[in-house]
Design an enzyme around this catalytic site. Structure first.
Site, mmCIF file in Angstrom:
data_model
loop_
_atom_site.group_PDB
_atom_site.id
_atom_site.type_symbol
_atom_site.label_atom_id
_atom_site.label_comp_id
_atom_site.label_asym_id
_atom_site.label_seq_id
_atom_site.Cartn_x
_atom_site.Cartn_y
_atom_site.Cartn_z
ATOM 1 N N GLY A 16 0.837 -1.209 0.000
ATOM 2 C CA GLY A 16 0.000 0.000 0.000
ATOM 3 C C GLY A 16 0.862 1.245 0.000
ATOM 4 N N GLY A 19 -0.345 4.764 -0.437
ATOM 5 C CA GLY A 19 -1.354 5.224 0.516
ATOM 6 C C GLY A 19 -0.758 6.190 1.533
ATOM 7 N N TYR A 142 -16.675 -3.644 5.024
ATOM 8 C CA TYR A 142 -15.270 -3.322 5.249
ATOM 9 C C TYR A 142 -14.831 -3.761 6.649
ATOM 10 C CZ TYR A 142 -11.143 -0.307 5.925
ATOM 11 O OH TYR A 142 -9.883 0.165 6.195
ATOM 12 N N LYS A 146 -12.095 -6.688 7.788
ATOM 13 C CA LYS A 146 -10.956 -6.346 8.645
ATOM 14 C C LYS A 146 -10.932 -7.201 9.914
ATOM 15 C CE LYS A 146 -8.607 -3.001 6.624
ATOM 16 N NZ LYS A 146 -7.157 -3.056 6.446
ATOM 17 N N PRO A 169 -6.036 1.269 14.154
ATOM 18 C CA PRO A 169 -6.012 2.732 14.179
ATOM 19 C C PRO A 169 -7.408 3.335 14.249
ATOM 20 C CG PRO A 169 -4.874 1.849 12.224
ATOM 21 C CD PRO A 169 -5.651 0.732 12.842
ATOM 22 N N ASN A 171 -9.538 7.176 13.592
ATOM 23 C CA ASN A 171 -9.719 7.940 12.344
ATOM 24 C C ASN A 171 -8.425 8.708 12.038
ATOM 25 O OD1 ASN A 171 -12.472 7.179 13.009
ATOM 26 N ND2 ASN A 171 -13.134 8.751 11.587
ATOM 27 N N HIS A 185 -12.524 10.636 3.490
ATOM 28 C CA HIS A 185 -12.977 10.737 4.875
ATOM 29 C C HIS A 185 -13.304 12.204 5.193
ATOM 30 C CE1 HIS A 185 -10.815 6.797 5.317
ATOM 31 N NE2 HIS A 185 -11.972 6.540 5.880
ATOM 32 N N LYS A 193 -13.206 21.375 0.861
ATOM 33 C CA LYS A 193 -14.394 22.226 0.683
ATOM 34 C C LYS A 193 -14.141 23.639 1.208
ATOM 35 C CE LYS A 193 -17.914 18.576 1.098
ATOM 36 N NZ LYS A 193 -19.007 18.035 1.932
HETATM 37 P P1 GDP Z 1 -16.606 7.310 9.699
HETATM 38 O O1 GDP Z 1 -15.759 7.520 10.907
HETATM 39 O O2 GDP Z 1 -16.559 5.907 9.178
HETATM 40 O O3 GDP Z 1 -18.035 7.764 9.938
HETATM 41 O O4 GDP Z 1 -15.976 8.152 8.507
HETATM 42 P P2 GDP Z 1 -16.030 9.582 7.806
HETATM 43 O O5 GDP Z 1 -14.703 10.212 7.990
HETATM 44 O O6 GDP Z 1 -16.479 9.419 6.384
HETATM 45 O O7 GDP Z 1 -17.159 10.456 8.523
HETATM 46 C C1 GDP Z 1 -17.109 10.932 9.837
HETATM 47 C C2 GDP Z 1 -18.303 11.822 10.138
HETATM 48 O O8 GDP Z 1 -18.154 13.068 9.466
HETATM 49 C C3 GDP Z 1 -19.693 11.292 9.742
HETATM 50 O O9 GDP Z 1 -20.575 11.544 10.821
HETATM 51 C C4 GDP Z 1 -20.068 12.149 8.544
HETATM 52 O O10 GDP Z 1 -21.457 12.310 8.398
HETATM 53 C C5 GDP Z 1 -19.405 13.483 8.899
HETATM 54 N N1 GDP Z 1 -19.150 14.390 7.751
HETATM 55 C C6 GDP Z 1 -19.494 15.709 7.687
HETATM 56 N N2 GDP Z 1 -19.161 16.240 6.498
HETATM 57 C C7 GDP Z 1 -18.542 15.259 5.780
HETATM 58 C C8 GDP Z 1 -17.963 15.211 4.486
HETATM 59 O O11 GDP Z 1 -17.917 16.201 3.735
HETATM 60 N N3 GDP Z 1 -17.410 14.007 4.108
HETATM 61 C C9 GDP Z 1 -17.412 12.896 4.922
HETATM 62 N N4 GDP Z 1 -16.845 11.755 4.495
HETATM 63 N N5 GDP Z 1 -17.985 12.921 6.152
HETATM 64 C C10 GDP Z 1 -18.541 14.076 6.586
#
Ligand code: GDP
Length: 321
Positions: A16, A19, A142, A146, A169, A171, A185, A193
């Protein structure tokens, strides 16, 4: 615990390699004196194919393998492409561990993920809660794939005495992550954004869910240090959570990133998008006790580094978008 592994003397294979976690682990291995590091990425070897994995191991003859290849992504893409997330991760994980054992590798480190834990696991989540219930529905294909790493590592340790450790790990975020808005993520999505909106003077940014979920974010450099510390110092069947152990509400994260990016417009919450698990914070006492390591980078510092990296590399075309 076993004896300390001398990283400087070993041939190490990291999968990876393109990554973002591997991009932090490889320099960390070098800092520990590793001279012989082989890498593999999607372009050179399809790690879902047993033959490709056998060829890779025959070519590189590693004594230590760190399996960091995986199909990863944020909450939305996990629910859109569940079959791929299940199949790719199950195959990559299972084949690499098996073939590493077969090739006589001395030590193997696998990375699970925090979303393998049960949806309802009370935070702070301890390693022994893994089997207390099913994983969160959106990321269950997923997370379940894992989970098999934990089963396989334990089985191979018990039957073959294979020294395979499994790290979990939280987040992870930081430079080099995927910034594609469909599958990224939350942190890279928000960084992109808000930087774009600040630069364009846009009046509005749309973010996902309700803002109430809470997460345990860990800076990629801290996670890489923990992985290398585990490789050096730990041999055993217990999972080890690798995270900061501190919690951040998504609403606060959004406000912080908006401020750090210099964005002053409106923030709109798209509640059609999934929230995912309500709370996901990890108990990191085992990591601190067994590895003597803490993931200390404060979220604001880690975010500044990520934003600086994004701004610098975006203009040079060096960001995965
Ligand atoms: P998770 O830990 O598996 O839920 O992974 P994510 O990193 O995708 O999301 C974390 C949290 O961030 C969730 O509650 C999403 O709804 C929130 N979130 C808010 N805005 C965004 C966005 O623009 N992208 C993503 N991926 N998540 C978002």
């Amino acid at each position: 615990m076993g004896t300390r592994l001398d990283i400087a003397k070993k041939r190490i294979l990291v999968t990876g390699a393109e990554g973002f976690l591997a991009r932090a682990v490889i320099p960390e291995l070098r800092r520990h004196g590793a001279a012989e590091i082989a890498t593999a990425d999607r372009g050179t070897h399809d790690l879902r194919e047993q033959e490709a994995v056998r060829r890779l191991l025959a070519e590189t003859r590693p004594q230590v393998v760190i399996g960091l290849a995986g199909l990863v992504g944020g909450i939305l893409v996990n629910s859109q492409r569940p079959a791929e997330f299940m199949y790719d991760n199950l195959m990559m994980g299972t084949i690499l561990l098996h073939e590493s054992w077969r090739a006589g590798v001395e030590k193997y480190a696998a990375c699970m993920c925090g979303c393998a834990y049960p949806d309802g696991a009370p935070s702070p989540i301890r390693e022994e809660m893994l089997w207390d219930g099913p994983p969160q529905r959106n990321s269950a294909p997923y997370g379940s794939a894992k989970r098999m790493l934990a089963v396989q590592a334990e089985a191979y340790r018990r039957q073959y005495g294979f020294d395979c450790i499994v790290l979990v790990p939280g987040n992870i975020y930081g430079p080099h992550e995927n910034f594609n808005l469909n599958d990224a993520h939350v942190i890279p999505s928000l960084v992109r954004k808000f930087c774009e909106a600040a630069d364009a003077g846009a009046p509005e940014v749309v973010v996902w869910g309700s803002g109430t979920p809470r997460r345990d974010f860990v800076y990629v450099g801290d996670a890489a240090e923990a992985i290398v510390a585990a490789l050096e110092r730990y041999s055993g069947p217990e999972l080890i959570n690798i995270s900061s152990g501190t919690e951040t509400a998504i609403g606060d994260l959004v406000a912080l990133i908006a401020r750090l990016c210099g964005y002053r417009g409106r923030i709109v919450w798209d509640r059609e998008k999934p929230d995912g698990q309500a709370v996901k914070i990890f108990d990191v006492s085992r990591m601190e006790r067994l590895l003597g390591h803490r993931c200390r980078t404060p979220i604001e510092d880690g975010l500044r580094r990520t934003i600086d990296w994004y701004r610098e590399n975006r203009s040079r075309g060096g960001v995965r978008l």
